[in-house]
Design an enzyme around this catalytic site. Structure first.
Site, PDB file in Angstrom:
ATOM      1  N   GLU A  67      53.023   2.510 -30.480  1.00 21.61           N
ATOM      2  CA  GLU A  67      53.095   1.456 -31.498  1.00 21.61           C
ATOM      3  C   GLU A  67      53.617   0.124 -30.971  1.00 21.61           C
ATOM      4  OE1 GLU A  67      52.543   5.262 -33.139  1.00 21.61           O
ATOM      5  OE2 GLU A  67      54.350   4.655 -32.048  1.00 21.61           O
ATOM      6  N   HIS A  97      48.482  14.241 -22.910  1.00 26.82           N
ATOM      7  CA  HIS A  97      48.937  13.234 -23.873  1.00 26.82           C
ATOM      8  C   HIS A  97      49.602  12.058 -23.153  1.00 26.82           C
ATOM      9  CE1 HIS A  97      50.427  11.775 -27.733  1.00 26.82           C
ATOM     10  NE2 HIS A  97      51.635  11.693 -27.208  1.00 26.82           N
TER      11      HIS A  97
END
Length: 164
Positions: A67, A97
């Protein structure tokens, strides 16, 4: 490894401009808060130590490193800033990931910087383990937050020089 015995946050061989005329945003990831908090303290203190007025430092938290890009975009859209520092920490796990997050954040930070023609600084640790992160967040290898702040100051100054 080249960094094994080296403090990476040594700026004794370079000149850091006075940052008194600049306004900075800092976007900090909440994930791995112990590490990102140390990065933040290093960045914030470096800005102040180099002349930035505390009222010209705007700090916002985002949930994680992914983010940071959106946080930087929102800051530059809504505040008159000379640079934004993105601070995060992604530690390798057992899945891919890690690779996806690191690539997305690096590309996103670059894209936001280009979009606004303002420095957006990648102060994100991408380490194999927590010890490596601690070593780079105020440990034996210095503090990447300090490095990010110095980079922000230098890039804001370069941008000002070229636009004056």
């Amino acid at each position: 490894m080249a960094t094994q015995l080296k403090n990476l946050s040594d700026f004794s061989n370079t000149t850091i401009p006075n940052a008194g005329a600049y306004r900075f945003g800092i976007v900090v990831a909440e994930w791995n808060a112990k590490i990102t908090g140390a990065l933040y303290e290093g960045a914030y203190q470096s800005l102040v130590d180099n002349g930035t007025l505390e009222e010209n430092i705007f700090t916002y938290s985002v949930p994680g490193s992914f983010e940071l890009t959106t946080g930087a975009d929102i800051l530059l859209k809504n505040k008159n800033l000379d640079a934004v520092i993105c601070l995060g920490c992604v530690i390798q796990g057992e899945t891919r990931h890690f690779d996806f997050i690191c690539n997305a954040v690096a590309n996103g930070v670059s894209n936001v910087s280009i979009k606004y023609s303002k420095p957006v600084i990648f102060g994100v640790l991408t380490t194999d383990n927590e010890q490596q992160a601690e070593d780079r967040a105020g440990g034996k290898h210095g503090n990447k937050g300090v490095e990010a702040a110095v980079t922000a100051i230098k890039m804001a100054d370069l941008n000002k020089q070229l636009h004056d």
